[in-house]
Structure formats: C-alpha cells, structure tokens
Design an enzyme around this catalytic site. Structure first.
Site, PDB file in Angstrom:
ATOM      1  N   MET A  52       0.779  -1.160   0.102  1.00  0.00           N
ATOM      2  CA  MET A  52       0.045  -0.073   0.145  1.00  0.00           C
ATOM      3  C   MET A  52       0.842   1.182   0.135  1.00  0.00           C
ATOM      4  SD  MET A  52      -3.134  -1.204   2.603  1.00  0.00           S
ATOM      5  CE  MET A  52      -1.691  -1.821   3.884  1.00  0.00           C
TER       6      MET A  52
ATOM      7  N   CYS B  82      -2.900  -1.159  -9.571  1.00  0.00           N
ATOM      8  CA  CYS B  82      -3.033  -0.047  -8.846  1.00  0.00           C
ATOM      9  C   CYS B  82      -4.311   0.658  -9.640  1.00  0.00           C
ATOM     10  CB  CYS B  82      -2.118   0.834  -8.870  1.00  0.00           C
ATOM     11  SG  CYS B  82      -2.215   2.235  -7.967  1.00  0.00           S
TER      12      CYS B  82
ATOM     13  N   LYS C 163       0.993  -8.818  -9.109  1.00  0.00           N
ATOM     14  CA  LYS C 163      -0.376  -8.498  -8.430  1.00  0.00           C
ATOM     15  C   LYS C 163      -1.274  -7.650  -9.346  1.00  0.00           C
ATOM     16  CE  LYS C 163      -2.327  -6.357  -4.151  1.00  0.00           C
ATOM     17  NZ  LYS C 163      -3.598  -5.920  -4.906  1.00  0.00           N
TER      18      LYS C 163
ATOM     19  N   HIS D 212      -6.768  -9.450  -6.939  1.00  0.00           N
ATOM     20  CA  HIS D 212      -7.826  -8.595  -6.218  1.00  0.00           C
ATOM     21  C   HIS D 212      -9.005  -8.786  -6.946  1.00  0.00           C
ATOM     22  CE1 HIS D 212      -9.103  -4.743  -3.611  1.00  0.00           C
ATOM     23  NE2 HIS D 212     -10.066  -5.092  -4.425  1.00  0.00           N
TER      24      HIS D 212
END
Length: 341
Positions: A22, A106, A146, A175
């Site tokens: 983060m 992101c 990611k 995610h």
C-alpha cells in the site's frame, strides 16, 4: 522456464498470508509495527516507480535492506517501459529480496492513465511482452504479479491468466474487483476461484478480507493458497495471528482496547514524526484511525469525533476517552459496517 521456489512460510502446514503493498503505508516502519503484533508470511514493498530516468527509491529500499522482521520481502515495481523494468528488476535482485513483483492492479486514476498499474490490464499483448522479458531477467528469484480481475470489465481476464502461465509466474496476488471498481462493490471471489483452477502457480486471494472469519470463508470458496490483506490490517494488526489461530481451529485471543491505544502510540512513534508539522502528523494518524475506529465502536461516535479533531492533544485525549475508559472492552473480531459521513 520452470517456476522458482517461494520463501518458506511461518507454518508450512497452513495457507499463507501476506500484507498487501500500500503506497504511503507499507514502509519499513509499518512492517516493523505489524511484525510486533504478528507477521504475515510475506511482506511486499510500496512500488518502485520505473521509467527512463528512475533510480531505486532509498526510502522504499530501506524496507528491504534494514528489515529486521525476519520475514521475506518482495520488491514491487510499477511501470511499462520494458528496458527500464528489466534494468530495475536486475538492480533489485542484487538485494536480499524474496522476489520481484509487478503491479498490474493499482486503481488510482493518476496511475492507470499513464498505462501502468491497473492500466496494463487493457493491453494483454503488452503484458505478454513485459512478463516475457522480466522472466528472462529474473530467473533465480520468484517473479510475481499483483493484479485485478480486469480494468473496466473482465473481458481480458482469462487471456491474462494464460499469459501468467506462459511465463511461469511464481505467485499471483489477485484482487477480485476491477480497476474501475476501486475499493467499492462486491469482490468477485468466484473469479479468484477460476484463477486458482486455471493458473499453475499459487494464488493469493485479495479484496475485503477484514477478519479471520472472512479469510476462512474466502479460502474455502476460492481454493486459494492464501490470503493477502491490505487496509483491514491497518485497523487490526493482530489479524494475521488471528487468521492463523482460526486456521488451526483455535479460539481467537481477544484484544483489549488498551492494547489498541498502545498500537496507536506505536504508529505515532514513526522515526519521521519529529520532522513533519503537527497538522501533517495528525493527518497521518487519522489515515490509520479511519480503519481502527471501525473495529472499536459500532455506533461510529469515535470515527465522527476523530475526523473533527485538529490537534495532537485533542486526538490523544479522544483516544484515551474512547479506548481507556472500559478496562474489559475488546476490539471487534469483524469491522462494523458504518454509514458515517
């Protein structure tokens, strides 16, 4: 090219845990704070910005070179220039990193508009090129990704999963929302389950894992190898220990609010606290308290009052009033869903 072994886990018989990267949060200090309450299996750095003039950010590098948590740290990069991503990956591999991670998730508009982070999910061909070159450059350490399930929709999802396979990626953190979803709406755990079935590497399920109970449900629903927790670990740094307790079938140890008050002090004692103005320091702590408050007070009084205070003295007086008045009160095991304005 075959896959590379991931670093050993804290407990090899349990699904694994990771603290999500983060920006402006997961620095060396926060990793140390989290480790005090119970480390995840893996840490990930804030992203190193990569472009034709970029150099390794010294503050982010400290999370690797000065890390005494005893847990492996993956170095995350964000960028789209292939020569510069390759150059940066090779530089990072000279350090004691667990592996190199590429950010393809992101959701910040200022990031994806530059066609980096989540913006890459619009271009599978570019992803294919990047991962091919990075895999050739990173051949003795894990190469990880990611990402989210898509940019605006999930049209490219399966194509990108096949690219992940083609380049023998070692770990996928997924995610279960699109980039445009940001942090709102339902997490598509069914698509994480699809990814688990489709890719050859372990998958970390990410997205709204706010309690040990949710972690167990998500692991059961998706078949993922583990869970990655982001914002909710800010509010509850005991969460990784609680997840391990739940996985072992143990009762979760309650956390007294007096311990939460000590956690707030620990956050405040960041090494740079004395070098920034009071208003910025208060703003920094409020970023954390936004999440802590959701596990403290079901009515939302703490959250509302906290957002109004202006000074350090007011903030700590409020924390004392809310957290130290009832000796036996404990942190909720699941955050309260508040509609606070």
């Amino acid at each position: 090219m075959s896959q590379v072994s991931l670093p050993p886990l804290l407990q090899s018989d349990l699904p694994f845990t990771a603290l999500a990267p983060m920006q402006d949060v997961t620095n060396l200090w926060f990793m140390k704070v989290i480790a005090h309450y119970g480390s995840p299996d893996y840490f990930f750095t804030e992203y190193f910005r990569v472009n034709d003039t970029s150099r390794l950010n010294r503050n982010i590098l400290a999370a690797i070179t000065e890390n005494d948590t005893g847990r492996p740290v993956f170095a995350q990069m964000i960028g789209e220039s292939i020569p510069d991503l390759v150059r940066t990956a090779k530089e990072l591999c000279k350090y004691n990193i667990a592996g190199v991670d590429l950010n393809m998730g992101c959701p910040a508009p200022r990031i994806y508009r530059k066609n980096v982070g989540g913006g890459l999910l619009r271009e599978p061909e570019k992803v294919d090129q990047i991962l091919g070159e990075l895999r050739a450059a990173v051949n003795d350490k894990p190469l990880t990704v990611k990402m989210r399930v898509g940019f605006e929709n999930t049209d490219n999802f399966y194509e990108i999963l096949d690219i992940i396979n083609r380049h023998s990626i070692d770990l996928l953190s997924l995610h279960g929302r699109t980039v445009k979803d940001m942090y709102h709406g339902e997490v598509k755990y069914d698509l994480i389950a699809e990814a688990v079935r489709r890719v050859d590497c372990p998958v970390l399920a990410n997205g709204n894992i706010n309690s040990a109970k949710t972690a167990l449900e998500v692991l059961s629903q998706t078949g993922a190898a583990g869970v990655m927790v982001g914002r909710w670990a800010i509010g509850n740094p005991w969460l990784f220990n609680q997840i391990r307790q739940a996985l072992r079938g143990e009762e979760i140890t309650p956390v007294l609010l007096v311990e939460v008050r000590k956690y707030i002090d620990r956050l405040w004692q960041t090494p740079i606290v004395s070098t920034i103005p009071e208003r910025a320091r208060v703003g920094y702590l409020k970023m954390f308290l936004n999440y802590i408050a959701l596990s403290v007070d079901a009515e939302g009084h703490f959250l509302r009052l906290m957002r109004r205070v202006q000074t350090e003295v007011e903030l700590f007086d409020l924390c004392d009033r809310i957290l130290l008045t009832e000796a036996t009160k404990t942190l909720a095991l699941e955050p309260f869903l508040l509609s606070v304005r």
